[in-house]
Design a protein around this motif. Structure first.
Motif, PDB file in Angstrom:
ATOM      1  N   ASP A 180       3.743  10.235   1.596  1.00  0.00           N
ATOM      2  CA  ASP A 180       4.280   8.925   1.081  1.00  0.00           C
ATOM      3  C   ASP A 180       4.863   7.890   2.289  1.00  0.00           C
ATOM      4  OD1 ASP A 180       4.290   9.680  -1.428  1.00  0.00           O
ATOM      5  OD2 ASP A 180       6.364   9.982  -1.605  1.00  0.00           O
ATOM      6  N   HIS A 181       4.082   6.398   2.276  1.00  0.00           N
ATOM      7  CA  HIS A 181       4.382   5.533   3.174  1.00  0.00           C
ATOM      8  C   HIS A 181       3.400   5.537   4.387  1.00  0.00           C
ATOM      9  CE1 HIS A 181       7.903   4.712   1.092  1.00  0.00           C
ATOM     10  NE2 HIS A 181       8.562   5.819   1.297  1.00  0.00           N
ATOM     11  N   MET A 203     -14.542  -7.015   4.652  1.00  0.00           N
ATOM     12  CA  MET A 203     -12.884  -7.143   4.853  1.00  0.00           C
ATOM     13  C   MET A 203     -12.354  -5.767   5.036  1.00  0.00           C
ATOM     14  SD  MET A 203     -12.679 -10.517   5.200  1.00  0.00           S
ATOM     15  CE  MET A 203     -11.036 -10.868   5.103  1.00  0.00           C
ATOM     16  N   GLU A 204     -11.222  -5.656   5.628  1.00  0.00           N
ATOM     17  CA  GLU A 204     -10.473  -4.529   5.615  1.00  0.00           C
ATOM     18  C   GLU A 204      -8.739  -4.924   5.810  1.00  0.00           C
ATOM     19  OE1 GLU A 204      -9.909  -4.066  10.758  1.00  0.00           O
ATOM     20  OE2 GLU A 204     -11.194  -2.584   9.481  1.00  0.00           O
ATOM     21  N   GLY A 205      -8.166  -4.012   5.303  1.00  0.00           N
ATOM     22  CA  GLY A 205      -6.880  -4.088   5.312  1.00  0.00           C
ATOM     23  C   GLY A 205      -5.899  -2.850   5.375  1.00  0.00           C
ATOM     24  N   VAL A 206      -4.734  -2.777   5.614  1.00  0.00           N
ATOM     25  CA  VAL A 206      -3.812  -1.748   5.875  1.00  0.00           C
ATOM     26  C   VAL A 206      -3.048  -1.664   4.794  1.00  0.00           C
ATOM     27  CG1 VAL A 206      -2.269  -0.456   7.155  1.00  0.00           C
ATOM     28  CG2 VAL A 206      -4.163  -1.610   8.375  1.00  0.00           C
ATOM     29  N   VAL A 207      -2.795  -0.578   3.937  1.00  0.00           N
ATOM     30  CA  VAL A 207      -1.866  -0.412   2.774  1.00  0.00           C
ATOM     31  C   VAL A 207      -1.313   1.060   3.153  1.00  0.00           C
ATOM     32  CG1 VAL A 207      -3.113  -1.684   1.023  1.00  0.00           C
ATOM     33  CG2 VAL A 207      -3.801   0.567   1.474  1.00  0.00           C
ATOM     34  N   ALA A 232      -1.099   2.424  -3.650  1.00  0.00           N
ATOM     35  CA  ALA A 232      -0.881   2.044  -2.330  1.00  0.00           C
ATOM     36  C   ALA A 232      -1.010   0.542  -2.432  1.00  0.00           C
ATOM     37  CB  ALA A 232      -2.383   2.557  -1.521  1.00  0.00           C
ATOM     38  N   GLY A 233      -0.188  -0.045  -1.334  1.00  0.00           N
ATOM     39  CA  GLY A 233       0.050  -1.680  -1.446  1.00  0.00           C
ATOM     40  C   GLY A 233       0.570  -2.068  -0.030  1.00  0.00           C
ATOM     41  N   SER A 234       0.946  -3.254  -0.087  1.00  0.00           N
ATOM     42  CA  SER A 234       1.466  -3.950   1.123  1.00  0.00           C
ATOM     43  C   SER A 234       2.222  -5.102   0.970  1.00  0.00           C
ATOM     44  CB  SER A 234       0.421  -4.194   2.066  1.00  0.00           C
ATOM     45  OG  SER A 234       1.009  -5.149   3.097  1.00  0.00           O
ATOM     46  N   GLU A 235       3.538  -5.080   1.842  1.00  0.00           N
ATOM     47  CA  GLU A 235       4.399  -6.174   1.327  1.00  0.00           C
ATOM     48  C   GLU A 235       3.594  -7.637   1.749  1.00  0.00           C
ATOM     49  OE1 GLU A 235       7.914  -5.345   3.488  1.00  0.00           O
ATOM     50  OE2 GLU A 235       8.508  -3.597   2.392  1.00  0.00           O
ATOM     51  N   SER A 236       2.837  -7.538   2.600  1.00  0.00           N
ATOM     52  CA  SER A 236       2.020  -8.841   2.867  1.00  0.00           C
ATOM     53  C   SER A 236       0.963  -9.339   1.763  1.00  0.00           C
ATOM     54  CB  SER A 236       1.571  -8.797   4.394  1.00  0.00           C
ATOM     55  OG  SER A 236       0.761  -7.613   4.380  1.00  0.00           O
ATOM     56  N   CYS A 237       1.051  -8.456   0.749  1.00  0.00           N
ATOM     57  CA  CYS A 237      -0.103  -8.741  -0.318  1.00  0.00           C
ATOM     58  C   CYS A 237      -1.715  -8.329   0.018  1.00  0.00           C
ATOM     59  CB  CYS A 237      -0.046 -10.219  -0.763  1.00  0.00           C
ATOM     60  SG  CYS A 237       1.436 -10.889  -1.373  1.00  0.00           S
ATOM     61  N   GLY A 276      -2.252  -1.614  -5.929  1.00  0.00           N
ATOM     62  CA  GLY A 276      -3.391  -0.884  -6.535  1.00  0.00           C
ATOM     63  C   GLY A 276      -3.451   0.511  -6.552  1.00  0.00           C
ATOM     64  N   VAL A 277      -4.383   0.811  -7.631  1.00  0.00           N
ATOM     65  CA  VAL A 277      -4.218   2.225  -8.027  1.00  0.00           C
ATOM     66  C   VAL A 277      -5.648   2.651  -7.631  1.00  0.00           C
ATOM     67  CG1 VAL A 277      -3.671   3.830  -9.908  1.00  0.00           C
ATOM     68  CG2 VAL A 277      -2.737   1.655  -9.904  1.00  0.00           C
TER      69      VAL A 277
END
Length: 315
Positions: A180-181, A203-207, A232-237, A276-277
């Protein structure tokens, strides 16, 4: 700027910071034993050198060409999904992308694509020989067992050839677990915001992987989150959105990327408290490998028969 994409290179300077003590690593079922043989470079899960972009998909940043060489663009009739190249002839995607039972002739797969619907010199386009949904997938529960395999049709006897822009990701074993995390990457050509109606360049992003108990709590998704899913997700949306379905959640271990999740579903795009799931790929590793292995055996048998008939041999 190169066209519409941001590109840059990094100097070969070692980072001065050391990894934090006590950080947990992915858990492998069996620790590799000592060996006197030279360490082999994995044939999967490696990005092009100096092509790893930094980023924060929706709320993400532009990916450099070659940063996610396993990305596959799936044009399915009038719809669009993503997928992940796991071997020369096989793509892993989401089953819900095929809910309307499209004809195989209506599906086109593009590898090496950077901008949506753009077949440049680094891309390769394939027709589809077959697509296979997980046996227990049903349209009445489209978020459950949301995984499909797509087999590419060979061109001149071959499927995908490895290039700096096209190469497979590694499949995880059924016992591979990222804690986790853990930070993982998502990538895709999907909508830039929830009400958008157009696609983008890659595009890419870190979660971060969210604990199952937290994601299945009543104020998040409750009982809608089942075994075989992860959040999985991110505090910065940073989040996936429409058009990203079927794409990878790629997690790294010792510099090698593994397909740990498949972009599946979620409540809107980037909504606070609604991560996101993803389909948890290790749960389906045995099925993926069995389908690919069975297909290879069938291909070998057919080739043997063809050669036998062609040379008029007798058994």
């Amino acid at each position: 700027m190169t066209g519409r994409a941001v590109s840059w290179e990094y100097c070969a300077i070692e980072p001065c910071s050391k990894p934090a003590l006590g950080r947990r690593s992915p858990v492998l079922a069996v620790a590799p034993g000592p060996s006197r043989r030279p360490v082999r470079t994995p044939a999967c899960g490696k990005r092009q050198e100096k092509r790893i972009s930094r980023g924060r998909i929706l709320g993400g940043t532009s990916a450099l060409p070659g940063a996610h060489p396993w990305m596959a663009a799936l044009y399915i009739a009038d719809e669009f999904c993503a997928g992940t190249l796991v071997s020369s002839c096989w793509i892993v995607s989401a089953a819900h992308c095929f809910l309307r039972n499209p004809l195989k002739s209506q599906i086109r797969v593009v590898l090496g694509q950077h901008s949506f619907n753009d077949t440049g010199p680094n891309t390769r386009t394939f027709a589809v020989q077959d697509y296979i949904l997980y046996p227990r997938y049903t349209q009445f529960e489209p978020t459950l067992n949301d995984i499909a395999l797509v087999k590419l049709k060979k061109v001149e006897g071959r499927c995908a050839l490895k290039t700096p822009f096209i190469r497979p990701i590694c499949l995880p074993g059924k016992d591979l677990t990222f804690p986790d995390h853990s930070c993982c990457k998502i990538s895709g050509w999907g909508h830039m915001h929830e009400k958008a109606n157009s696609y983008s360049h890659l595009m890419e992003g870190v979660v971060k992987i969210i604990p199952f108990d937290q994601c299945s709590s009543p104020d998040v998704y409750g009982s809608e989150v089942r075994s075989g899913m992860l959040c999985a997700g991110s505090e910065s949306c940073v989040d996936a959105c429409q058009g990203d379905s079927g794409g990878p959640l790629a997690c790294d271990c010792d510099g090698v990327s593994f397909l740990y999740g498949i972009i599946s579903w979620g409540d809107g795009c980037g909504r606070s408290g609604k991560p996101g799931v993803y389909t948890l790929v290790p749960k389906y590793s045995d099925w993926i490998n069995s389908v690919i292995k069975k297909s290879r055996k069938t291909s070998v048998n057919r080739t043997t028969i063809d050669i036998c008939i062609g040379s008029q041999c007798q058994r």
